[in-house]
Structure formats: structure tokens, C-alpha cells
Write an enzyme that holds these catalytic residues in place. Structure first.
Site, PDB file in Angstrom:
ATOM      1  N   LYS A  85       4.915   5.940  -5.890  1.00 56.10           N
ATOM      2  CA  LYS A  85       4.348   6.684  -4.755  1.00 56.10           C
ATOM      3  C   LYS A  85       5.175   6.464  -3.486  1.00 56.10           C
ATOM      4  O   LYS A  85       5.937   5.492  -3.389  1.00 56.10           O
ATOM      5  CB  LYS A  85       2.901   6.256  -4.519  1.00 56.10           C
ATOM      6  CG  LYS A  85       2.744   4.828  -4.035  1.00 56.10           C
ATOM      7  CD  LYS A  85       1.277   4.419  -3.950  1.00 56.10           C
ATOM      8  CE  LYS A  85       1.164   2.997  -3.420  1.00 56.10           C
ATOM      9  NZ  LYS A  85      -0.188   2.444  -3.559  1.00 56.10           N
ATOM     10  N   TYR A  97      20.444   1.326  25.924  1.00 53.32           N
ATOM     11  CA  TYR A  97      19.369   1.709  26.868  1.00 53.32           C
ATOM     12  C   TYR A  97      18.809   0.516  27.611  1.00 53.32           C
ATOM     13  O   TYR A  97      18.575  -0.545  27.029  1.00 53.32           O
ATOM     14  CB  TYR A  97      18.230   2.392  26.114  1.00 53.32           C
ATOM     15  CG  TYR A  97      18.559   3.799  25.669  1.00 53.32           C
ATOM     16  CD1 TYR A  97      18.709   4.822  26.600  1.00 53.32           C
ATOM     17  CD2 TYR A  97      18.709   4.091  24.326  1.00 53.32           C
ATOM     18  CE1 TYR A  97      19.006   6.113  26.191  1.00 53.32           C
ATOM     19  CE2 TYR A  97      19.003   5.382  23.910  1.00 53.32           C
ATOM     20  CZ  TYR A  97      19.156   6.386  24.852  1.00 53.32           C
ATOM     21  OH  TYR A  97      19.450   7.651  24.448  1.00 53.32           O
ATOM     22  N   MET A 149      18.014   5.633  18.649  1.00 48.82           N
ATOM     23  CA  MET A 149      17.438   6.431  17.565  1.00 48.82           C
ATOM     24  C   MET A 149      18.383   6.483  16.365  1.00 48.82           C
ATOM     25  O   MET A 149      17.968   6.407  15.217  1.00 48.82           O
ATOM     26  CB  MET A 149      17.149   7.851  18.063  1.00 48.82           C
ATOM     27  CG  MET A 149      16.314   8.670  17.089  1.00 48.82           C
ATOM     28  SD  MET A 149      16.044  10.373  17.635  1.00 48.82           S
ATOM     29  CE  MET A 149      15.048  10.138  19.096  1.00 48.82           C
ATOM     30  N   ARG A 206     -13.573   1.234  -0.906  1.00 51.20           N
ATOM     31  CA  ARG A 206     -12.699   2.238  -0.326  1.00 51.20           C
ATOM     32  C   ARG A 206     -12.876   3.537  -1.112  1.00 51.20           C
ATOM     33  O   ARG A 206     -13.386   4.509  -0.602  1.00 51.20           O
ATOM     34  CB  ARG A 206     -11.252   1.724  -0.408  1.00 51.20           C
ATOM     35  CG  ARG A 206     -10.263   2.461   0.428  1.00 51.20           C
ATOM     36  CD  ARG A 206      -8.879   1.829   0.346  1.00 51.20           C
ATOM     37  NE  ARG A 206      -8.312   1.834  -1.003  1.00 51.20           N
ATOM     38  CZ  ARG A 206      -7.061   1.515  -1.296  1.00 51.20           C
ATOM     39  NH1 ARG A 206      -6.236   1.136  -0.333  1.00 51.20           N
ATOM     40  NH2 ARG A 206      -6.617   1.541  -2.528  1.00 51.20           N
TER      41      ARG A 206
HETATM   42  C1  LIG Z   1      -0.063   1.239  -4.383  1.00 49.42           C
HETATM   43  C2  LIG Z   1      -0.991   0.992  -5.487  1.00 49.42           C
HETATM   44  C3  LIG Z   1      -0.635   0.110  -6.522  1.00 49.42           C
HETATM   45  C4  LIG Z   1       0.612  -0.752  -6.484  1.00 49.42           C
HETATM   46  O1  LIG Z   1       0.354  -1.908  -5.732  1.00 49.42           O
HETATM   47  P1  LIG Z   1       1.478  -3.059  -5.639  1.00 49.42           P
HETATM   48  O2  LIG Z   1       0.798  -4.136  -4.879  1.00 49.42           O
HETATM   49  O3  LIG Z   1       2.620  -2.464  -4.888  1.00 49.42           O
HETATM   50  O4  LIG Z   1       1.848  -3.401  -7.028  1.00 49.42           O
HETATM   51  C5  LIG Z   1      -1.488   0.001  -7.595  1.00 49.42           C
HETATM   52  N1  LIG Z   1      -2.636   0.702  -7.649  1.00 49.42           N
HETATM   53  C6  LIG Z   1      -3.026   1.535  -6.670  1.00 49.42           C
HETATM   54  C7  LIG Z   1      -4.306   2.258  -6.797  1.00 49.42           C
HETATM   55  C8  LIG Z   1      -2.224   1.700  -5.550  1.00 49.42           C
HETATM   56  O5  LIG Z   1      -2.623   2.515  -4.566  1.00 49.42           O
END
Ligand SMILES: *Cc1c(COP(=O)(O)O)cnc(C)c1O
Length: 348
Positions: free
Chosen positions: A33, A252, A298, A120
Site C-alpha cells: 500500500k 533562505y 523545495m 477503528r
Molecule cells: C499497513 C497495514 C499492515 C502492515 O503493517 P506493518 O506494521 O507495516 O507490517 C497490515 N495490516 C493492515 C490492515 C494495514 O493497514
């Protein structure tokens, strides 16, 4: 041009280590992700596949489309509009509450998330019966059940307590699956920290490996030395070099003033590339120990000397500590526009 290098051997080693923990690397889902934690989705997906990974976890449908050619299944974590979920034989959507069950289109494959304490996302354990019923009624394809730990990297009892709740959820779900003739039904719960903590108590079908696959963990040292290898290094190239006289200022605000005559060079990387901004007041240094002079711009920063190429970091732990944040944040901020180079590239 500033660029990122990706160490394939390090990635493979980290994944294989977790594969050993869970018995088989095909049980490891690669969490890709957020542009593979900033490493680059397009680069990391084929590498994960080359290591024997069969399933990926991504943020949204867009990311899923990018990685789909490389995997058997792709779990999509975030879908705020379940009605627009896609129905195909690769995409799986995380289902976060009872209401969402009514919205996913008929035939859509889901993994039902259960809230075992993080409060959550996920259905509550007491809602499981209703959830299974609704899933059946709405013609969804339930392929998995999962939960997420909020304290797997903490000392103390939080992880244990949540895991006990999850074990009960698992038993209940297996019963319900039997009743509704849902088969197979897969279970997964562990993120990196929870994977690294596995002793002999593992009986899930999959795990979700994120940060540890990229070479990091925030687990307390008392849990062991896991010998993870950072995958990503960030490099910048020299733009320009000049000689300063004592008292000349750089960048800057003129925050840095030369105490003596010196040579400085600018490098082609700045906060616009996702690097956290050095404001000139605290000491931030690149890998070789040289301090970034004055404020970061930047698109560039300055260092003493005139080397052609500079490694900003090949381990973000210290960088994260400097900014009082976590490795995840430093990595995910890296611009997707930076060039990524895989080393060594052995396309097998
Ligand atoms: C991001 C995420 C993971 C991975 O977590 P890590 O600590 O990076 O291994 C696993 N499960 C869910 C639902 C996540 O959102």
C-alpha cells in the site's frame, strides 16, 4: 538526477525470514500500500512476485490495478464507496462494518474485518452472526476474516489480550462458516511486529508483512535481533559548487553563516521530493555525516565539499528519530516522481 535505489537481495532476505516464521513464503501477503511504503509500486510488485509472494495488500482499486498482473489475489484495504467496488477474480475488498455489506455489489469478494480492540474498523464480535447472514443474503463472496493489532510492537499485555479475543472470533467464524457452507474461509491477523513475535503459536492462513519487508521494525530490542535489511537508499546529485568567504550565508533566511572560507555544493533534492524539511536550527546530516547547511529548499540542499553524488540515507531509522516520527512516515512521503533503480536487477 536524484534517485532511489532498491536492494532486491535485502527485500528477498526480509521476506524469506518472515516466510520461515510462518512456515511458507506463500503465506506472506506483501503489503504494497501507499506506493509500497514509498519504495515504488511498479518496482516492488514484480520483486515480491519473484520472491514467491502470491498475494498483495494495497490501499485502493488504483493500486490494485497496477499490481494485479503479478499476483493471484490483491486485497484492497480502503474503499469508502463500496458500491463502486469491482467484481473480478483477483480483487478482494476489506469490509469494515455491517453497513458496507449492504453496499458491495453482488458477487464481490470480501475479507470481513473484525474489531478485536483497535476500535477503528471492522464488525464487532457480537455482530458476526448478523454479518454472515447479510453476506449470504447480499450474494457476497466471503473469502477471509481478519483483524488488526494495535499494539503488536508494544511491551505489555495489549497484544496478548487482543490475540485472545481474536482466537475466540476465529472459533465463532469457523462455526458460522460451517452453518452457511462458506469454504474455504481464510484467516489473517498479523502485521510485521506480530509476525516477528511468532514463537510456536501461529495457525493463521496468511500474514500481512509491511514495514519489516522493507527492513524496519519498532519492536523493542528485548524481542530479539531480527537482522532485517533496509531496502531503500536515497541519493542526490550535485547541482552547483561555490567558494564561500567567512561570514557568507547559505540558503533562505541566511541561517547558516560560514565560520571560515569553505567550499559548498548544492544537491538536487528537497522537501518537494518528500524529504522532511530541515529548518536550519537542528542538526540534520546525510549518510556520510555531513550537516545540511542552513534551510533545506523545495528542490535542493547544500553541503560542504564537492562530491558528485551523495547518499542522503540508506537507513531511515535515524532520520525518523530526528523528526520524532516513525520510519513509515519518512518512507511514504518520498515522491513517486523520484526515479527508482533496482539493484541488483536479476529478472528471475
Ligand atoms: C499497513 C497495514 C499492515 C502492515 O503493517 P506493518 O506494521 O507495516 O507490517 C497490515 N495490516 C493492515 C490492515 C494495514 O493497514
Amino acid at each position: 538526477m536524484a534517485y532511489i535505489t532498491l536492494d532486491f537481495d535485502a527485500y528477498r532476505q526480509n521476506l524469506e525470514y518472515m516466510g520461515q516464521k510462518v512456515g511458507d513464503i506463500s503465506k506472506v501477503m506483501a503489503v504494497l500500500k501507499d506506493n509500497a511504503y514509498g519504495h515504488g509500486l511498479e518496482q516492488m510488485a514484480p520483486l515480491a512476485a519473484a520472491c514467491g509472494i502470491k498475494r498483495a495488500v494495497v490501499k485502493n482499486t488504483h493500486e490494485a490495478s497496477v499490481v494485479a498482473p503479478f499476483f493471484e489475489k490483491v486485497l484492497i484495504l480502503i474503499e469508502a464507496h463500496p458500491k463502486s467496488a469491482l467484481v473480478n477474480d483477483k480483487f478482494i475488498y476489506a469490509c469494515d462494518d455491517l453497513h458496507a455489506i449492504d453496499l458491495f455489489p453482488n458477487g464481490c469478494t470480501i475479507h470481513l474485518k473484525v474489531d478485536t480492540g483497535m476500535r477503528r474498523n471492522g464488525v464487532m464480535p457480537c455482530e458476526l452472526e448478523e454479518a454472515f447472514k447479510k453476506i449470504r443474503e447480499n450474494g457476497l463472496n466471503l473469502e477471509g476474516i481478519f483483524t488488526h493489532f494495535y499494539g503488536a510492537d508494544m511491551l505489555g499485555s495489549d497484544f496478548y489480550v487482543q490475540n485472545e479475543c481474536y482466537k475466540k472470533v476465529k472459533i465463532a467464524c469457523k462455526e458460522l462458516a460451517k452453518k452457511h457452507k462458506i469454504e474455504p474461509l481464510y484467516f489473517h491477523s498479523r502485521n510485521s511486529a506480530a509476525i516477528l513475535r511468532i514463537n510456536d503459536d501461529f495457525d493463521d492462513d496468511f500474514v500481512r508483512a509491511g514495514i519489516a519487508s522493507y527492513g524496519y521494525t519498532d519492536l523493542d530490542e528485548s524481542f530479539g535481533d531480527f537482522n532485517l535489511k533496509p531496502v531503500l537508499a536515497l541519493w542526490a546529485d550535485r547541482l552547483s559548487t561555490r567558494e564561500l568567504k567567512k561570514g557568507d550565508v547559505v540558503g533562505y533566511g541566511g541561517v547558516f553563516a560560514a565560520k571560515d572560507d569553505m567550499v559548498v555544493s548544492s544537491y538536487d533534492l528537497g522537501y518537494g521530493d518528500g524529504l522532511f524539511r530541515q529548518n536550519g536550527e537542528n542538526n540534520l546530516h546525510v549518510k556520510n555525516g555531513k550537516l545540511i547547511l542552513g534551510r533545506m529548499s523545495m528542490d535542493c540542499f547544500s553541503l560542504e565539499g564537492d562530491e558528485d553524488s551523495i547518499c542522503v540515507f540508506d537507513n531511515v531509522k535515524e532520520y525518523a528519530k530526528h523528526f520524532k516520527t516513525i520510519t513509515y512516515e519518512i518512507l511514504t512521503q518520498l515522491s513517486p516522481f523520484l526515479k527508482r533503480v533496482v539493484k541488483p536487477y536479476t529478472n528471475n
